[in-house]
Scaffold this motif. Structure first.
Motif, mmCIF file in Angstrom:
data_model
loop_
_atom_site.group_PDB
_atom_site.id
_atom_site.type_symbol
_atom_site.label_atom_id
_atom_site.label_comp_id
_atom_site.label_asym_id
_atom_site.label_seq_id
_atom_site.Cartn_x
_atom_site.Cartn_y
_atom_site.Cartn_z
ATOM 1 N N SER A 12 0.812 -1.226 0.000
ATOM 2 C CA SER A 12 0.000 0.000 0.000
ATOM 3 C C SER A 12 0.839 1.266 0.000
ATOM 4 O O SER A 12 1.729 1.436 0.829
ATOM 5 C CB SER A 12 -0.921 -0.020 1.219
ATOM 6 N N PRO A 13 0.522 2.174 -0.930
ATOM 7 C CA PRO A 13 1.311 3.382 -1.145
ATOM 8 C C PRO A 13 1.375 4.315 0.063
ATOM 9 O O PRO A 13 0.373 4.543 0.734
ATOM 10 C CB PRO A 13 0.583 4.072 -2.308
ATOM 11 N N LEU A 14 2.557 4.857 0.261
ATOM 12 C CA LEU A 14 2.795 5.834 1.333
ATOM 13 C C LEU A 14 3.868 6.793 0.852
ATOM 14 O O LEU A 14 4.861 6.364 0.252
ATOM 15 C CB LEU A 14 3.288 5.099 2.591
ATOM 16 N N THR A 15 3.674 8.078 1.115
ATOM 17 C CA THR A 15 4.715 9.049 0.765
ATOM 18 C C THR A 15 4.876 10.048 1.905
ATOM 19 O O THR A 15 3.888 10.439 2.537
ATOM 20 C CB THR A 15 4.408 9.764 -0.573
ATOM 21 N N LEU A 16 6.129 10.413 2.191
ATOM 22 C CA LEU A 16 6.425 11.400 3.226
ATOM 23 C C LEU A 16 7.424 12.418 2.689
ATOM 24 O O LEU A 16 8.390 12.044 2.007
ATOM 25 C CB LEU A 16 7.067 10.766 4.471
ATOM 26 N N SER A 17 7.206 13.674 3.023
ATOM 27 C CA SER A 17 8.176 14.718 2.673
ATOM 28 C C SER A 17 9.446 14.535 3.497
ATOM 29 O O SER A 17 9.449 13.832 4.508
ATOM 30 C CB SER A 17 7.576 16.095 2.956
ATOM 31 N N ASP A 18 10.510 15.186 3.067
ATOM 32 C CA ASP A 18 11.769 15.122 3.825
ATOM 33 C C ASP A 18 11.568 15.614 5.260
ATOM 34 O O ASP A 18 12.106 15.044 6.213
ATOM 35 C CB ASP A 18 12.841 15.984 3.144
#
Lengths: 392, 392
Positions: A210-216
């Motif tokens: 399942s997709p997950l994205t986090l900024s720096d």
């Protein structure tokens, strides 16, 4: 403990127009039948890189920290909340649907305090209410649901919401389970810090990665936590070792689910993400017009209509469960009932990914109209079918 | 964020003789290409029931609470530990391998105290040491590793260990990741309270849905916790609503992974579980004899040899990483290096499930012998190959 006799796998051939999973494209099914390589194989590392690149494209982000989490959508959700929320921190969550309540539950288990911003089920958050909640509670983390699967509501004004949160130095977590790949979503442009999704909705990929994205910045918060997150399995600082440059063993990745996600995302890239959003608006628009032409209502206002999940009003006196059963038994067609405050009030009709096709929409409107009529509603089935035919 | 150009999925055709995943049977691959039904579809409920029945057969248990957890093996591990261990309780874990250390880490994150019973890496626990640890610490939970993937050690004397634990009213959790379906394991007869496994080892199923079983007593402990477990995703009291009679929505099950696990378990039932254990002993026995005939050692004593994971000694002066690369590059054959205390000391050669076949063993012994010889070891490749041919 006798040896069980279980027959060959032969599930019925359903058309999936519920809240997910959606119909899976034959190319994705074929990818799942591919023999495995090891999860540390150099060939798999390349497949991981490609999957990450494709995920960034779908999320509209340059975030390095963009990965599939090894589990279903609730796992990527818990990975987001369980890593970002530290014990003693306060998370602001919405009350306008089932998944805001789940956010609250996960935040509490992460050791956080929960405060709420209210809106009725079936309506989006009002930015003014969010601003008031920030003034009152000064939360560290703000979660909102971009596409509420329980109500069919799309949250508008996202940049305004993230602006309010960032003015108060809060981290924004967006539930994009039912929007990624089907509804306009621009993680970087809208300044969303953390977004998670499920693969089995508008990406039309079987659940399991399942997709997950986090900024720096969000990842920096995660990496500088005082105490480790409460789940080892979902600890992003450990996953960083596997998905980052080091490629250290953490857990065995679900190789086949990554194969499938990669193929589903290739289909997104081939179609083009903006063209895909448009296709969802067009096909779901025909579905909506057909349902309305039959004389049946769609719950949310046009302004925050969610093409991927349509909340069809249950006509007075109609037994929603009977209609759902009729569709499954008579047409091999899956839709779902309402949840929580909207149980009995709405039928949830998905229009996601590979299910967002003219053939599915045409079947859905005719079959739903017929079932509603058979169960006592005053609906004009022919008008619905004609409207769909004209629109598609 | 340009549209990525990613080629068609075409991973190399590997033979998987590492610590997992193992080669997947064509029938299981085909099951994964089956179109999906919804996770609440009556047809899927039947598939769930059948999968549970097959899992009970493989675990040799009548435990009602036998389910696949929606994640890879570490998820079923964390589901076991995170639900059974309550904040403030003490868990006794072993120090004789990588996975005892992971147990400790998960127990701490669950809010537990950790105490240890020592044995060197490469050796099993001694029951007398376990008894001493119980007398000293009175732990609430005792975890041990039935088949240590990091060392190739099979823990003997399991009924003795569970007897000690039960004399002290402790709950026993067994890591059976690398034994289920390949090595004798009798959950009920051996009085194991909680056992978890991975599907990608001796079941030869792609990772993504991982076996877990709990006795009624263990489940009663879980259901009467004061505080909920710290993971919502892995909360067994919530999963009870989905896998139990109620069939309530918790999260979207990984439908395709359940299809695959069901098919992999059908293969186990068709073969017969005891016959399958025997096949592992026979094929891995030929592998062991072949390696030893070449003049290369196998680390663990015969008494606790683990057929599914063979710890081959790295001959003096040989670069283990180079041998591993040679096998992958020259033979498309995957094996793995040692971990932790045994890094550089052993090569880990799996012989699991569909990989536990004469063709694979024959290739392995010849290729490994050749690679070791090419990298400077004094090995008799022909003697190894002949021994394997005679044995199989």
């Amino acid at each position: 403990m006798d040896r069980p006799e279980v027959p060959e796998l032969a599930p019925p051939d359903r058309t999936l127009m519920g809240p997910g999973p959606s119909d899976v494209h034959p190319r994705v099914l074929r990818a799942m039948a591919t023999p495995l390589v090891g999860h540390l194989d150099p060939a798999f590392v390349e497949i991981m890189d490609e999957t990450q690149e494709l995920l960034r494209y779908a999320f509209r982000t340059d975030n390095e920290w963009t990965i599939p989490v090894s589990g279903t959508g609730s796992a990527s959700m818990e990975a987001a909340i369980g890593n970002v929320v530290e014990p003693g921190e306060t998370m602001l969550v919405p009350t306008n649907g089932y998944f805001g309540g789940r956010m609250a539950e996960m935040a509490r288990r992460a050791g956080g305090e929960v405060v709420e911003v209210d809106a009725p089920w079936g309506e989006p958050l009002n930015p003014a209410d969010v601003a008031d909640a920030f003034d009152e509670y000064q939360p560290d983390v703000f979660g909102f649901v971009h596409a509420e699967t329980s109500t069919g509501v799309r949250q508008p004004d996202v940049p305004e919401l993230t602006g309010i949160a960032h003015d108060h130095d809060a981290v924004v977590i967006a539930d994009c389970v039912t929007s990624l790949g089907g509804v306009e979503l621009r993680v970087d442009e809208w300044d969303i810090d953390v977004a998670y999704a499920g693969p089995q909705k508008c990406l039309s990929c079987p659940p399991g990665a399942s997709p997950l994205t986090l900024s720096d910045d969000a990842m920096e918060k995660v990496l500088s936590r005082e105490a480790p997150p409460r789940s080892w399995y979902l600890d992003l600082s450990l996953l960083e070792g596997y998905w980052g440059d080091e490629r250290a063993y953490h857990h065995t990745a679900p190789v086949t689910n990554v194969y499938a996600l990669r193929e589903a995302l290739r289909l997104v890239a081939e179609e083009g993400i903006e063209r895909r959003w448009e296709r969802h608006r067009e096909t779901a628009g025909a579905l909506k017009a057909g349902v309305e032409a039959m004389g049946v209502g769609l719950e949310p206002d046009d302004e925050y209509w969610l093409p991927s999940l349509n909340a069809v009003s249950v006509p007075d006196g109609v037994d929603d469960a009977a209609v759902i059963d009729d569709l499954l038994d008579g047409y091999d067609l899956e839709i779902a009932s309402g949840l929580g405050d909207l149980a009995g009030e709405i039928l949830r009709v998905g229009c996601m990914g590979h299910s967002a096709r003219p053939a599915n929409v045409s079947l859905l409107v005719s079959a739903l109209g017929t079932a509603l009529r058979d169960r006592g509603a005053d609906v004009d089935v022919a008008a619905g079918a004609e409207t769909v035919a004209e629109r598609l």
